[in-house]
Design a protein around this motif. Structure first.
Motif, PDB file in Angstrom:
ATOM      1  N   LEU A 129     -48.498 -22.981  19.001  1.00 44.31           N
ATOM      2  CA  LEU A 129     -49.767 -22.040  18.148  1.00 44.31           C
ATOM      3  C   LEU A 129     -50.204 -20.571  18.636  1.00 44.31           C
ATOM      4  O   LEU A 129     -50.329 -19.713  17.821  1.00 44.31           O
ATOM      5  CB  LEU A 129     -51.121 -23.273  18.508  1.00 44.31           C
ATOM      6  CG  LEU A 129     -51.017 -24.696  18.030  1.00 44.31           C
ATOM      7  CD1 LEU A 129     -52.347 -25.858  18.395  1.00 44.31           C
ATOM      8  CD2 LEU A 129     -50.354 -24.190  16.496  1.00 44.31           C
ATOM      9  N   LEU A 130     -50.231 -20.931  19.693  1.00 41.83           N
ATOM     10  CA  LEU A 130     -49.722 -19.169  20.446  1.00 41.83           C
ATOM     11  C   LEU A 130     -49.470 -18.449  20.035  1.00 41.83           C
ATOM     12  O   LEU A 130     -49.823 -17.047  19.724  1.00 41.83           O
ATOM     13  CB  LEU A 130     -50.231 -19.506  22.270  1.00 41.83           C
ATOM     14  CG  LEU A 130     -51.100 -18.359  22.709  1.00 41.83           C
ATOM     15  CD1 LEU A 130     -52.367 -18.168  22.639  1.00 41.83           C
ATOM     16  CD2 LEU A 130     -50.527 -18.778  23.868  1.00 41.83           C
ATOM     17  N   PHE A 131     -48.325 -18.645  20.008  1.00 44.31           N
ATOM     18  CA  PHE A 131     -46.984 -17.956  19.308  1.00 44.31           C
ATOM     19  C   PHE A 131     -47.232 -17.266  18.230  1.00 44.31           C
ATOM     20  O   PHE A 131     -47.106 -15.961  17.186  1.00 44.31           O
ATOM     21  CB  PHE A 131     -45.261 -18.165  19.560  1.00 44.31           C
ATOM     22  CG  PHE A 131     -44.158 -18.038  18.367  1.00 44.31           C
ATOM     23  CD1 PHE A 131     -43.828 -16.474  19.408  1.00 44.31           C
ATOM     24  CD2 PHE A 131     -44.064 -17.759  17.610  1.00 44.31           C
ATOM     25  CE1 PHE A 131     -43.059 -15.720  18.489  1.00 44.31           C
ATOM     26  CE2 PHE A 131     -42.903 -17.480  16.718  1.00 44.31           C
ATOM     27  CZ  PHE A 131     -42.521 -16.402  17.223  1.00 44.31           C
ATOM     28  N   TYR A 132     -47.218 -19.048  16.851  1.00 45.11           N
ATOM     29  CA  TYR A 132     -47.453 -18.153  15.490  1.00 45.11           C
ATOM     30  C   TYR A 132     -49.087 -17.308  15.255  1.00 45.11           C
ATOM     31  O   TYR A 132     -48.364 -16.471  14.412  1.00 45.11           O
ATOM     32  CB  TYR A 132     -47.820 -20.253  14.695  1.00 45.11           C
ATOM     33  CG  TYR A 132     -47.760 -19.477  13.116  1.00 45.11           C
ATOM     34  CD1 TYR A 132     -46.814 -19.749  12.380  1.00 45.11           C
ATOM     35  CD2 TYR A 132     -49.297 -19.195  12.541  1.00 45.11           C
ATOM     36  CE1 TYR A 132     -46.719 -19.958  11.408  1.00 45.11           C
ATOM     37  CE2 TYR A 132     -49.287 -19.153  11.566  1.00 45.11           C
ATOM     38  CZ  TYR A 132     -48.187 -19.726  11.053  1.00 45.11           C
ATOM     39  OH  TYR A 132     -48.084 -19.316   9.481  1.00 45.11           O
ATOM     40  N   TRP A 136     -48.337 -14.049  13.942  1.00 42.60           N
ATOM     41  CA  TRP A 136     -49.245 -13.712  12.104  1.00 42.60           C
ATOM     42  C   TRP A 136     -49.744 -12.490  12.215  1.00 42.60           C
ATOM     43  O   TRP A 136     -50.142 -11.818  11.268  1.00 42.60           O
ATOM     44  CB  TRP A 136     -49.693 -14.867  12.075  1.00 42.60           C
ATOM     45  CG  TRP A 136     -50.674 -14.765  10.689  1.00 42.60           C
ATOM     46  CD1 TRP A 136     -52.302 -15.507  10.871  1.00 42.60           C
ATOM     47  CD2 TRP A 136     -50.805 -14.872   9.291  1.00 42.60           C
ATOM     48  NE1 TRP A 136     -52.593 -15.057   9.526  1.00 42.60           N
ATOM     49  CE2 TRP A 136     -51.778 -15.192   8.863  1.00 42.60           C
ATOM     50  CE3 TRP A 136     -49.077 -15.003   9.158  1.00 42.60           C
ATOM     51  CZ2 TRP A 136     -51.667 -14.145   7.673  1.00 42.60           C
ATOM     52  CZ3 TRP A 136     -49.707 -14.735   7.189  1.00 42.60           C
ATOM     53  CH2 TRP A 136     -50.956 -14.458   6.733  1.00 42.60           C
ATOM     54  N   GLU A 137     -51.037 -12.568  13.741  1.00 41.13           N
ATOM     55  CA  GLU A 137     -52.398 -11.621  13.248  1.00 41.13           C
ATOM     56  C   GLU A 137     -51.660  -9.997  13.773  1.00 41.13           C
ATOM     57  O   GLU A 137     -51.826  -9.074  12.328  1.00 41.13           O
ATOM     58  CB  GLU A 137     -53.037 -11.220  14.956  1.00 41.13           C
ATOM     59  CG  GLU A 137     -53.991 -12.669  14.361  1.00 41.13           C
ATOM     60  CD  GLU A 137     -54.806 -12.457  13.019  1.00 41.13           C
ATOM     61  OE1 GLU A 137     -55.277 -12.399  12.973  1.00 41.13           O
ATOM     62  OE2 GLU A 137     -55.535 -13.995  12.696  1.00 41.13           O
ATOM     63  N   ASP A 138     -50.412 -10.315  14.371  1.00 38.67           N
ATOM     64  CA  ASP A 138     -49.349  -8.655  14.422  1.00 38.67           C
ATOM     65  C   ASP A 138     -48.795  -7.857  12.836  1.00 38.67           C
ATOM     66  O   ASP A 138     -48.993  -7.259  12.253  1.00 38.67           O
ATOM     67  CB  ASP A 138     -48.408  -9.428  15.286  1.00 38.67           C
ATOM     68  CG  ASP A 138     -49.252  -8.920  16.382  1.00 38.67           C
ATOM     69  OD1 ASP A 138     -50.547  -8.624  16.977  1.00 38.67           O
ATOM     70  OD2 ASP A 138     -48.406  -8.948  17.735  1.00 38.67           O
ATOM     71  N   LEU A 188     -41.190 -23.427  10.694  1.00 39.77           N
ATOM     72  CA  LEU A 188     -42.329 -23.846  12.058  1.00 39.77           C
ATOM     73  C   LEU A 188     -43.433 -24.157  11.398  1.00 39.77           C
ATOM     74  O   LEU A 188     -44.117 -25.354  12.631  1.00 39.77           O
ATOM     75  CB  LEU A 188     -42.989 -22.608  12.549  1.00 39.77           C
ATOM     76  CG  LEU A 188     -41.707 -22.020  13.609  1.00 39.77           C
ATOM     77  CD1 LEU A 188     -42.535 -20.533  14.234  1.00 39.77           C
ATOM     78  CD2 LEU A 188     -41.149 -22.682  14.728  1.00 39.77           C
ATOM     79  N   ASN A 189     -43.771 -25.289  10.777  1.00 35.07           N
ATOM     80  CA  ASN A 189     -45.097 -25.700   9.819  1.00 35.07           C
ATOM     81  C   ASN A 189     -45.511 -27.447  10.102  1.00 35.07           C
ATOM     82  O   ASN A 189     -46.208 -27.510  11.018  1.00 35.07           O
ATOM     83  CB  ASN A 189     -44.601 -25.398   8.492  1.00 35.07           C
ATOM     84  CG  ASN A 189     -44.426 -26.397   8.013  1.00 35.07           C
ATOM     85  OD1 ASN A 189     -45.092 -28.003   7.730  1.00 35.07           O
ATOM     86  ND2 ASN A 189     -43.594 -26.615   7.237  1.00 35.07           N
ATOM     87  N   VAL A 217     -54.240 -20.336  12.901  1.00 38.68           N
ATOM     88  CA  VAL A 217     -52.856 -21.046  11.810  1.00 38.68           C
ATOM     89  C   VAL A 217     -54.142 -21.614  10.131  1.00 38.68           C
ATOM     90  O   VAL A 217     -52.953 -21.419   9.281  1.00 38.68           O
ATOM     91  CB  VAL A 217     -52.884 -21.926  12.292  1.00 38.68           C
ATOM     92  CG1 VAL A 217     -51.637 -23.229  11.728  1.00 38.68           C
ATOM     93  CG2 VAL A 217     -52.364 -21.972  14.017  1.00 38.68           C
ATOM     94  N   LEU A 218     -54.922 -21.727  10.255  1.00 35.70           N
ATOM     95  CA  LEU A 218     -55.435 -22.044   8.897  1.00 35.70           C
ATOM     96  C   LEU A 218     -55.628 -21.014   8.401  1.00 35.70           C
ATOM     97  O   LEU A 218     -55.384 -21.377   6.915  1.00 35.70           O
ATOM     98  CB  LEU A 218     -56.135 -23.302   9.125  1.00 35.70           C
ATOM     99  CG  LEU A 218     -56.743 -24.268  10.143  1.00 35.70           C
ATOM    100  CD1 LEU A 218     -56.959 -25.284   9.967  1.00 35.70           C
ATOM    101  CD2 LEU A 218     -55.019 -25.331   9.150  1.00 35.70           C
TER     102      LEU A 218
END
Length: 784
Positions: A129-132, A136-138, A188-189, A217-218
């Motif tokens: 989750l931390l990775f994703y 995602w934000e970047d 990854l989902n 994530v959501l």
């Protein structure tokens, strides 16, 4: 020179020619810039404009050889040049190029995400989750910057491709999201969604979690839902719903099913309701914190189904116990929970109705023997039950219309049929006792205060609304009002007026028209008395104070006067007024109601001088003792012309007051015609003004019997009138339909019994208002 003239011809006459810029000339520097953007390195405005200019120059240059060879609507994959007939007219010396650049960018982003995937594909739980979320934000931020760099491509080449209906072409930011979805989300989902669900379960178990991981994530899942079926590429929630919501709802059902079963096995229903209430609030907050708003309704429905609907039987069983123990707070909690289930409240309403009826039945049974003759006790018992459960309905059941209806049905049942009505063998006992309660109330000085008056009348009308036989109440109330007005015993004219006004609001003008005419007669009588006094003063004055009330016979519910000889002392007043009235109103006939008359008589025969407030009958007997001190019962009957039954009642009361005494019979209740009654000269009283005017019981009893008889007769007339109205309108009507319409029309006044309706139909057939239709069963026809 020849090249320039050729460009002017192809470009529509633009004097400025552009040199051709190939993709190879700009891509190396552009690729470096893209890497700089996705590495989140700082970028000066000058560098940003260089990258933008690369895209602009490439898009606005033309390769002549390609342009000449490739048709605008070629079926081959789009090349660098893409135009339509419509667009070519608007071009000013340059055709827009973009496919190769679009393709290169797409490949570049795919390679970038392939490298990122390697770093996260083996991570689990919070690590993934931390990775994703970080990636995602970047990526999202960088893609927005990239979208700006390729802004010219978006506005022209991409727009033209989309306008032509090419579904595989997106604006650059949307393209970046599609590439993320295909190259990082899909691999990854499963592990990301699983980690999200694990975190949510931890939170449900009371652990503190990092909710920003879930919300990150959501938000990504929502953003990735691009609709590819519509030309304008609107956002959809398909990714969010398929990848997360369906799994989340299934997980929620499993979790709460297990928890609710375990909790109920170890705890009472009241504690479970608190738990369920808390769980529903938690899930509500969960939607607000990190779930998409579209999940709210489905999540709420799923929780309600698992936490409440599956346990309704246990709720219903507990509801009765809560009612018995007056656990209003728990009842309110149960109502709020069960009301969330469609049609879930039906059983609770039924249980409440039965409970109220049973409680009221018990309460009235306990006081039935006394309440039959005690209107205040009877009405107060009813009000106590209604107040208690009305408060329950308002507070615990939020004044829900279904529960209000259950209260009304229960009250209607027990008020019209209970231990008191059963012992009296009459369903009309309730309206009679309510009318008598009103009589007591309106004679009381307590009702004079506005606030208390308002509250008390509201209570009376509460009971009145549940009465089925409103015609019985009307009859008794009008009789008692008439007595109050004639005998001047009303405590407040305002209270009387308010009561009639409320009855009028509830039942209509016709219901109270006679009551209002009584007040009009009283006002007219006041003026009449003034005129009579003026008339007397102008001629020979009377030797006593005399006032009269003239009442319209059609409005006042009094019976005709009994046989009676007026005392000589009162004869002159009687004659003078009769003459006066006959002269003023020629043709009207006065019928004197001696049983309703009263007066004051002053004594000179006792040690003290007393003033007795007495009925006319009592006055007639006492005035006999001006001529002698002793009479037999028979002599008094002859002198007054009163029936023996009434005379004995009057004498018994005078004997009990010790104004008279019987020489030869100590028991006043056993008087015989030969018994001698004499004036008791030793009479004493602490008061100098003594009210000895009491109603005669025999007269009261007879009046009640006559009243009930009149009510039955009036009902028959009302039923017949209703039948005639219906048949006049319908001309023909079947028996059952006629019964239904009669019941419907008269239900606001009373509930007609079917056998009585049938008798009325037979009566109307005899009177030739109706006839039976030959050859058709149960069919009536109106005879004009």
């Amino acid at each position: 020179m020849s090249r320039r003239s050729s460009m002017q011809h192809n470009g529509g006459g633009n004097p400025h020619a552009r040199r051709y810029i190939g993709l190879d000339q700009i891509w190396e520097d552009l690729q470096k810039g893209i890497s700089q953007v996705y590495a989140r390195q700082s970028m000066e405005k000058k560098r940003y404009m260089e990258l933008y200019t690369h895209v602009y120059n490439y898009c606005t240059s033309v390769d002549q050889s390609v342009s000449a060879r490739q048709a605008p609507n070629s079926s081959t994959p789009p090349g660098r040049v893409s135009t339509t007939k419509k667009d070519s007219k608007a071009m000013t010396g340059a055709q827009f190029v973009g496919f190769e650049l679009y393709k290169k960018l797409k490949q570049n982003l795919q390679m970038y995400l392939a490298d990122k995937l390697k770093a996260g594909e083996n991570l689990l739980n919070e690590d993934v989750l931390l990775f994703y979320t970080n990636q995602w934000e970047d990526y999202r931020f960088s893609s927005r910057v990239l979208n700006g760099v390729f802004g010219y491509l978006n506005r022209h080449w991409v727009k033209r491709e989309c306008d032509e209906g090419r579904k595989e072409i997106y604006e650059i930011y949307s393209l970046a999201l599609v590439i993320w979805r295909e190259n990082l989300f899909k691999p990854l989902n499963k592990q990301v969604t699983s980690a999200v669900l694990n975190l949510i379960e931890k939170e449900r178990n009371g652990e503190t979690i990092n909710t920003s991981l879930i919300s990150g994530v959501l938000r990504s899942y929502v953003a990735l839902g691009l609709s590819e079926n519509e030309q304008n590429r609107t956002q959809s929630l398909s990714v969010y719903k398929e990848a997360f919501e369906s799994n989340f709802l299934a997980d929620t059902e499993r979790y709460f099913t297990s928890e609710s079963q375990e909790f109920l096995a170890a705890n009472p229903v009241t504690e479970y309701m608190k738990k369920a209430e808390a769980r529903l609030q938690e899930e509500e907050r969960r939607v607000q914190l990190y779930l998409h708003e579209s999940t709210h309704d489905q999540l709420a429905r799923k929780c309600e189904q698992v936490l409440i609907e599956q346990h309704l039987e246990q709720f219903h069983a507990e509801f009765q116990s809560l009612l018995n123990d007056d656990k209003n707070e728990d009842l309110g909690r149960m109502f709020k929970l069960v009301s969330k289930i469609k049609d879930g409240l039906g059983e609770l309403k039924t249980l409440l109705e039965a409970h109220i009826h049973n409680q009221a039945d018990v309460a009235i049974k306990q006081c039935a023997d006394t309440a039959v003759n005690d209107p205040k006790l009877y009405v107060q018992t009813i009000l106590d039950v209604h107040k208690k459960y009305n408060a329950l309905v308002q507070t615990s059941f939020d004044n829900d219309s279904g529960f209000v209806a259950a209260l009304d049905i229960a009250c209607g049942r027990f008020i019209n049929k209970n231990a008191v009505t059963t012992s009296a063998k009459s369903s009309s006992k309730s309206p009679e006792l309510l009318a008598r309660y009103c009589d007591t109330l309106l004679k009381s000085a307590k009702v004079s205060e506005d606030a208390e008056l308002e509250a008390t009348l509201k209570e009376v009308l509460t009971v009145f609304r549940y009465i089925e036989d409103k015609d019985v109440f009307q009859t008794f109330y009008s009789k008692m009002l008439a007595r109050r007005l004639v005998q001047h015993t009303s405590a407040s004219d305002d209270a009387e007026a308010q009561m009639i006004s409320r009855l009028k609001q509830t039942c209509g003008f016709e219901y109270t028209s006679k009551l209002q005419r009584m007040f009009q007669d009283v006002d007219v009588s006041k003026n009449l008395n003034e005129r009579f006094r003026t008339h007397i003063a102008a001629s020979t004055p009377l030797d006593l104070d005399f006032s009269i009330q003239v009442l319209s016979s059609g409005s006042w519910p009094f019976q005709q006067s009994v046989t009676f000889r007026l005392p000589v002392e009162l004869e002159r007043s009687y004659q003078r007024f009769t003459t006066f009235y006959s002269q003023a109103h020629n043709g009207r006939k006065l019928s004197w109601l001696y049983q309703m008359s009263k007066g004051e008589i002053v004594t000179n025969c006792f040690k003290n001088r007393y003033t007795f407030q007495a009925s006319t009958f009592q006055m007639a007997i006492l005035l006999q003792y001006n001529s002698a001190t002793s009479y037999t019962v028979q002599q008094l009957a002859e002198n007054t012309q009163l029936k023996m039954e009434i005379l004995l009642q009057v004498l018994i009361h005078l004997l009990k007051c010790k104004i008279l005494q019987c020489k030869d019979e100590p028991d006043a209740n056993n008087l015989k015609p030969h018994n001698e009654i004499e004036l008791f000269l030793g009479y004493r009283s602490k008061k100098l003004r003594v009210n000895i005017n009491k109603p005669v019981k025999t007269e009261q009893k007879q009046e009640q019997e006559v009243t009930h008889k009149h009510i039955e007769e009036d009902r028959k007339m009302l039923i017949q009138a209703a039948i005639v109205r219906i048949m006049k309108m319908r001309k023909q009507q079947k028996h059952q339909q006629l019964l239904s319409e009669v019941l419907s029309q008269l239900s606001s006044r009373f509930k007609p019994r079917v056998p009585i309706i049938k008798k009325c139909i037979d009566t109307l057939i005899e009177k030739e208002y109706l006839e039976r239709v030959e050859g058709e069963k149960d069919m009536y026809q109106y005879l004009a």
